[in-house]
Design a protein around this motif. Structure first.
Motif, PDB file in Angstrom:
ATOM      1  N   LEU A  34       1.030  -1.608   0.060  1.00  0.00           N
ATOM      2  CA  LEU A  34      -0.220  -0.005   0.094  1.00  0.00           C
ATOM      3  C   LEU A  34       0.684   0.853   0.023  1.00  0.00           C
ATOM      4  O   LEU A  34       0.626   1.782  -0.868  1.00  0.00           O
ATOM      5  N   GLY A  35       2.069   1.281   0.773  1.00  0.00           N
ATOM      6  CA  GLY A  35       2.654   2.227   0.411  1.00  0.00           C
ATOM      7  C   GLY A  35       3.336   2.506  -0.336  1.00  0.00           C
ATOM      8  O   GLY A  35       3.777   4.307  -0.692  1.00  0.00           O
ATOM      9  N   LEU A  36       4.522   1.243  -1.314  1.00  0.00           N
ATOM     10  CA  LEU A  36       4.684   1.360  -2.432  1.00  0.00           C
ATOM     11  C   LEU A  36       3.827   2.110  -3.650  1.00  0.00           C
ATOM     12  O   LEU A  36       4.102   3.162  -3.675  1.00  0.00           O
ATOM     13  N   SER A  37       2.199   1.988  -3.776  1.00  0.00           N
ATOM     14  CA  SER A  37       1.736   2.568  -4.487  1.00  0.00           C
ATOM     15  C   SER A  37       1.225   3.892  -4.275  1.00  0.00           C
ATOM     16  O   SER A  37       1.624   4.884  -5.060  1.00  0.00           O
ATOM     17  N   ALA A  38       0.821   4.069  -2.779  1.00  0.00           N
ATOM     18  CA  ALA A  38       0.716   5.723  -2.833  1.00  0.00           C
ATOM     19  C   ALA A  38       1.498   6.837  -2.595  1.00  0.00           C
ATOM     20  O   ALA A  38       1.843   7.403  -3.580  1.00  0.00           O
ATOM     21  N   PHE A  39       3.100   6.225  -2.189  1.00  0.00           N
ATOM     22  CA  PHE A  39       4.176   6.842  -2.484  1.00  0.00           C
ATOM     23  C   PHE A  39       4.171   7.470  -3.741  1.00  0.00           C
ATOM     24  O   PHE A  39       4.986   8.571  -4.345  1.00  0.00           O
ATOM     25  N   ALA A  40       4.542   5.867  -4.625  1.00  0.00           N
ATOM     26  CA  ALA A  40       4.840   6.330  -5.888  1.00  0.00           C
ATOM     27  C   ALA A  40       3.813   7.240  -6.596  1.00  0.00           C
ATOM     28  O   ALA A  40       4.870   8.209  -7.661  1.00  0.00           O
ATOM     29  N   ILE A  41       2.632   7.270  -6.681  1.00  0.00           N
ATOM     30  CA  ILE A  41       1.681   8.378  -7.113  1.00  0.00           C
ATOM     31  C   ILE A  41       1.804   9.401  -6.829  1.00  0.00           C
ATOM     32  O   ILE A  41       2.042  10.045  -7.875  1.00  0.00           O
TER      33      ILE A  41
ATOM     34  N   LEU B 236      11.884   6.854  -6.230  1.00  0.00           N
ATOM     35  CA  LEU B 236      12.653   7.053  -4.726  1.00  0.00           C
ATOM     36  C   LEU B 236      11.143   7.541  -4.251  1.00  0.00           C
ATOM     37  O   LEU B 236      11.298   7.047  -2.658  1.00  0.00           O
ATOM     38  N   THR B 237      10.057   7.806  -3.916  1.00  0.00           N
ATOM     39  CA  THR B 237       9.135   7.814  -3.013  1.00  0.00           C
ATOM     40  C   THR B 237       8.332   6.858  -2.630  1.00  0.00           C
ATOM     41  O   THR B 237       8.283   6.275  -1.358  1.00  0.00           O
ATOM     42  N   GLY B 238       8.592   5.840  -3.565  1.00  0.00           N
ATOM     43  CA  GLY B 238       7.950   4.542  -3.412  1.00  0.00           C
ATOM     44  C   GLY B 238       8.476   3.751  -2.163  1.00  0.00           C
ATOM     45  O   GLY B 238       8.482   2.554  -1.920  1.00  0.00           O
ATOM     46  N   SER B 239      10.090   3.808  -2.617  1.00  0.00           N
ATOM     47  CA  SER B 239      11.041   2.897  -2.112  1.00  0.00           C
ATOM     48  C   SER B 239      11.692   3.139  -1.651  1.00  0.00           C
ATOM     49  O   SER B 239      12.642   2.559  -0.841  1.00  0.00           O
ATOM     50  N   GLY B 240      12.101   4.562  -1.227  1.00  0.00           N
ATOM     51  CA  GLY B 240      13.194   5.126  -0.620  1.00  0.00           C
ATOM     52  C   GLY B 240      13.525   4.731   1.221  1.00  0.00           C
ATOM     53  O   GLY B 240      14.036   4.240   1.540  1.00  0.00           O
ATOM     54  N   GLY B 241      11.878   4.667   1.274  1.00  0.00           N
ATOM     55  CA  GLY B 241      11.617   4.577   2.722  1.00  0.00           C
ATOM     56  C   GLY B 241      11.740   3.553   3.252  1.00  0.00           C
ATOM     57  O   GLY B 241      12.798   3.242   4.540  1.00  0.00           O
TER      58      GLY B 241
ATOM     59  N   TYR C 274       9.442  -4.815  -7.436  1.00  0.00           N
ATOM     60  CA  TYR C 274       9.379  -3.594  -6.689  1.00  0.00           C
ATOM     61  C   TYR C 274       9.329  -2.893  -7.319  1.00  0.00           C
ATOM     62  O   TYR C 274       7.840  -2.410  -7.515  1.00  0.00           O
ATOM     63  N   ALA C 275      10.203  -2.909  -7.468  1.00  0.00           N
ATOM     64  CA  ALA C 275      10.702  -0.677  -8.193  1.00  0.00           C
ATOM     65  C   ALA C 275       9.602  -1.604  -9.644  1.00  0.00           C
ATOM     66  O   ALA C 275       9.542   0.526 -10.103  1.00  0.00           O
ATOM     67  N   VAL C 276       9.805  -1.910 -10.213  1.00  0.00           N
ATOM     68  CA  VAL C 276       8.659  -2.363 -11.442  1.00  0.00           C
ATOM     69  C   VAL C 276       7.934  -1.599 -11.383  1.00  0.00           C
ATOM     70  O   VAL C 276       7.151  -0.457 -11.911  1.00  0.00           O
ATOM     71  N   TRP C 277       6.817  -1.832 -10.158  1.00  0.00           N
ATOM     72  CA  TRP C 277       5.148  -1.511  -9.752  1.00  0.00           C
ATOM     73  C   TRP C 277       5.343  -0.134  -9.999  1.00  0.00           C
ATOM     74  O   TRP C 277       4.445   1.038  -9.350  1.00  0.00           O
ATOM     75  N   ALA C 278       6.280   1.073  -9.338  1.00  0.00           N
ATOM     76  CA  ALA C 278       6.712   2.386  -8.772  1.00  0.00           C
ATOM     77  C   ALA C 278       6.843   3.314 -10.083  1.00  0.00           C
ATOM     78  O   ALA C 278       6.353   4.093 -10.740  1.00  0.00           O
ATOM     79  N   ILE C 279       8.140   2.007 -11.379  1.00  0.00           N
ATOM     80  CA  ILE C 279       8.045   2.487 -12.595  1.00  0.00           C
ATOM     81  C   ILE C 279       6.718   2.571 -13.054  1.00  0.00           C
ATOM     82  O   ILE C 279       6.268   3.346 -13.900  1.00  0.00           O
ATOM     83  N   LEU C 280       5.811   1.488 -13.128  1.00  0.00           N
ATOM     84  CA  LEU C 280       4.929   1.436 -13.797  1.00  0.00           C
ATOM     85  C   LEU C 280       3.485   2.743 -13.338  1.00  0.00           C
ATOM     86  O   LEU C 280       3.027   3.634 -14.238  1.00  0.00           O
ATOM     87  N   ALA C 281       4.173   3.987 -11.857  1.00  0.00           N
ATOM     88  CA  ALA C 281       2.842   4.031 -11.355  1.00  0.00           C
ATOM     89  C   ALA C 281       3.566   5.495 -12.138  1.00  0.00           C
ATOM     90  O   ALA C 281       3.072   6.551 -12.173  1.00  0.00           O
ATOM     91  N   GLY C 282       4.533   6.111 -12.351  1.00  0.00           N
ATOM     92  CA  GLY C 282       5.665   7.108 -12.665  1.00  0.00           C
ATOM     93  C   GLY C 282       4.740   7.241 -14.189  1.00  0.00           C
ATOM     94  O   GLY C 282       5.114   8.483 -14.539  1.00  0.00           O
ATOM     95  N   LEU C 283       5.096   6.118 -14.696  1.00  0.00           N
ATOM     96  CA  LEU C 283       5.166   6.505 -16.331  1.00  0.00           C
ATOM     97  C   LEU C 283       3.678   6.896 -16.586  1.00  0.00           C
ATOM     98  O   LEU C 283       3.045   7.437 -17.573  1.00  0.00           O
ATOM     99  N   ALA C 284       2.512   5.868 -15.864  1.00  0.00           N
ATOM    100  CA  ALA C 284       1.643   6.159 -16.135  1.00  0.00           C
ATOM    101  C   ALA C 284       0.625   7.985 -15.702  1.00  0.00           C
ATOM    102  O   ALA C 284       0.255   9.348 -16.414  1.00  0.00           O
ATOM    103  N   VAL C 285       1.706   8.156 -14.132  1.00  0.00           N
ATOM    104  CA  VAL C 285       0.635   9.808 -14.280  1.00  0.00           C
ATOM    105  C   VAL C 285       1.682  10.686 -15.225  1.00  0.00           C
ATOM    106  O   VAL C 285       1.335  11.339 -15.774  1.00  0.00           O
TER     107      VAL C 285
END
Length: 203
Positions: free
Chosen positions: A96-103, A125-130, A150-161
């Motif tokens: 949940l934290g990864l998704s919310a903070f990545a977006i 960085l926001t999704g996985s740094g902490g 793990y980080a791939v899903w943060a990349i996906l969120a960043g790409l979508a935004v």
């Protein structure tokens, strides 16, 4: 409103995740609070450094600090028998934290007018740094560097935004659920990225 809700979800989820890891490692109560705070706010601090926002901006988030402290207190006071599967709970809140903070990180960078590459980096960085800081302080191999995706899903969120695919509140909430679900599926079914080991195999 979307921004505030994502910030609250990410803060609570990562604060609880950090607290659970601290209790797994048998830290004292101060260690639980420190690890939870670092997990909840560490990624945002790293992101701010790289996209030109003063780190001191974190101190303007007094309400989020109070929310994080409350969440950690609640999880610390839970009877141990009510949380029999620590690892499962930790992974769930981490997702949940990864998704919310990545977006949230991607939205932050996009709002500042940064290019797509910076939006994606801010999401990661926001999704996985902490979580990286949390695992290092707990003496663990960082989750983002393990075989599980793990980080791939943060990349996906960043790409979508970054490309504007998720711009309305409803689309952002859908993206949040998709990224969280993908992270949960990746550790549940042990999805892995290709890796190459340089260690000699035993004959």
């Amino acid at each position: 409103m979307t921004w505030e809700i994502l910030s609250i979800i990410g803060t609570v989820a990562f604060a609880i995740s950090g607290a659970i890891v601290a209790m797994e490692e048998e830290y004292d109560i101060l260690g639980v609070y420190i690890l939870g705070i670092v997990t909840a706010f560490g990624g945002g601090a790293i992101r701010n450094l790289l996209i030109g926002v003063p780190v001191s901006a974190l101190w303007d988030q007094g309400m989020l600090f109070h929310i994080a402290l409350f969440a950690m207190t609640v999880i610390y006071l839970f009877p141990q028998k009510m949380l029999p599967h620590w690892q499962r709970w930790g992974n769930f809140f981490d997702a949940l934290g990864l998704s919310a903070f990545a977006i949230q990180g991607a939205l932050y960078a996009a709002k500042m007018g940064h290019p797509l590459s910076a939006v994606i980096v801010a999401a990661v960085l926001t999704g996985s740094g902490g979580g990286i800081i949390r695992d290092l302080l707990a003496g663990r191999k960082p989750l983002v560097l393990r075989a599980e995706i793990y980080a791939v899903w943060a990349i996906l969120a960043g790409l979508a935004v970054g490309i504007g695919a998720a711009h309305s509140p409803i689309r952002l909430y859908i993206l949040f659920m998709i990224v969280a679900a993908l992270r949960i599926l990746s550790y549940t079914y042990n999805w892995k990225l290709p890796n190459k080991s340089l260690k000699a195999k035993a004959s």
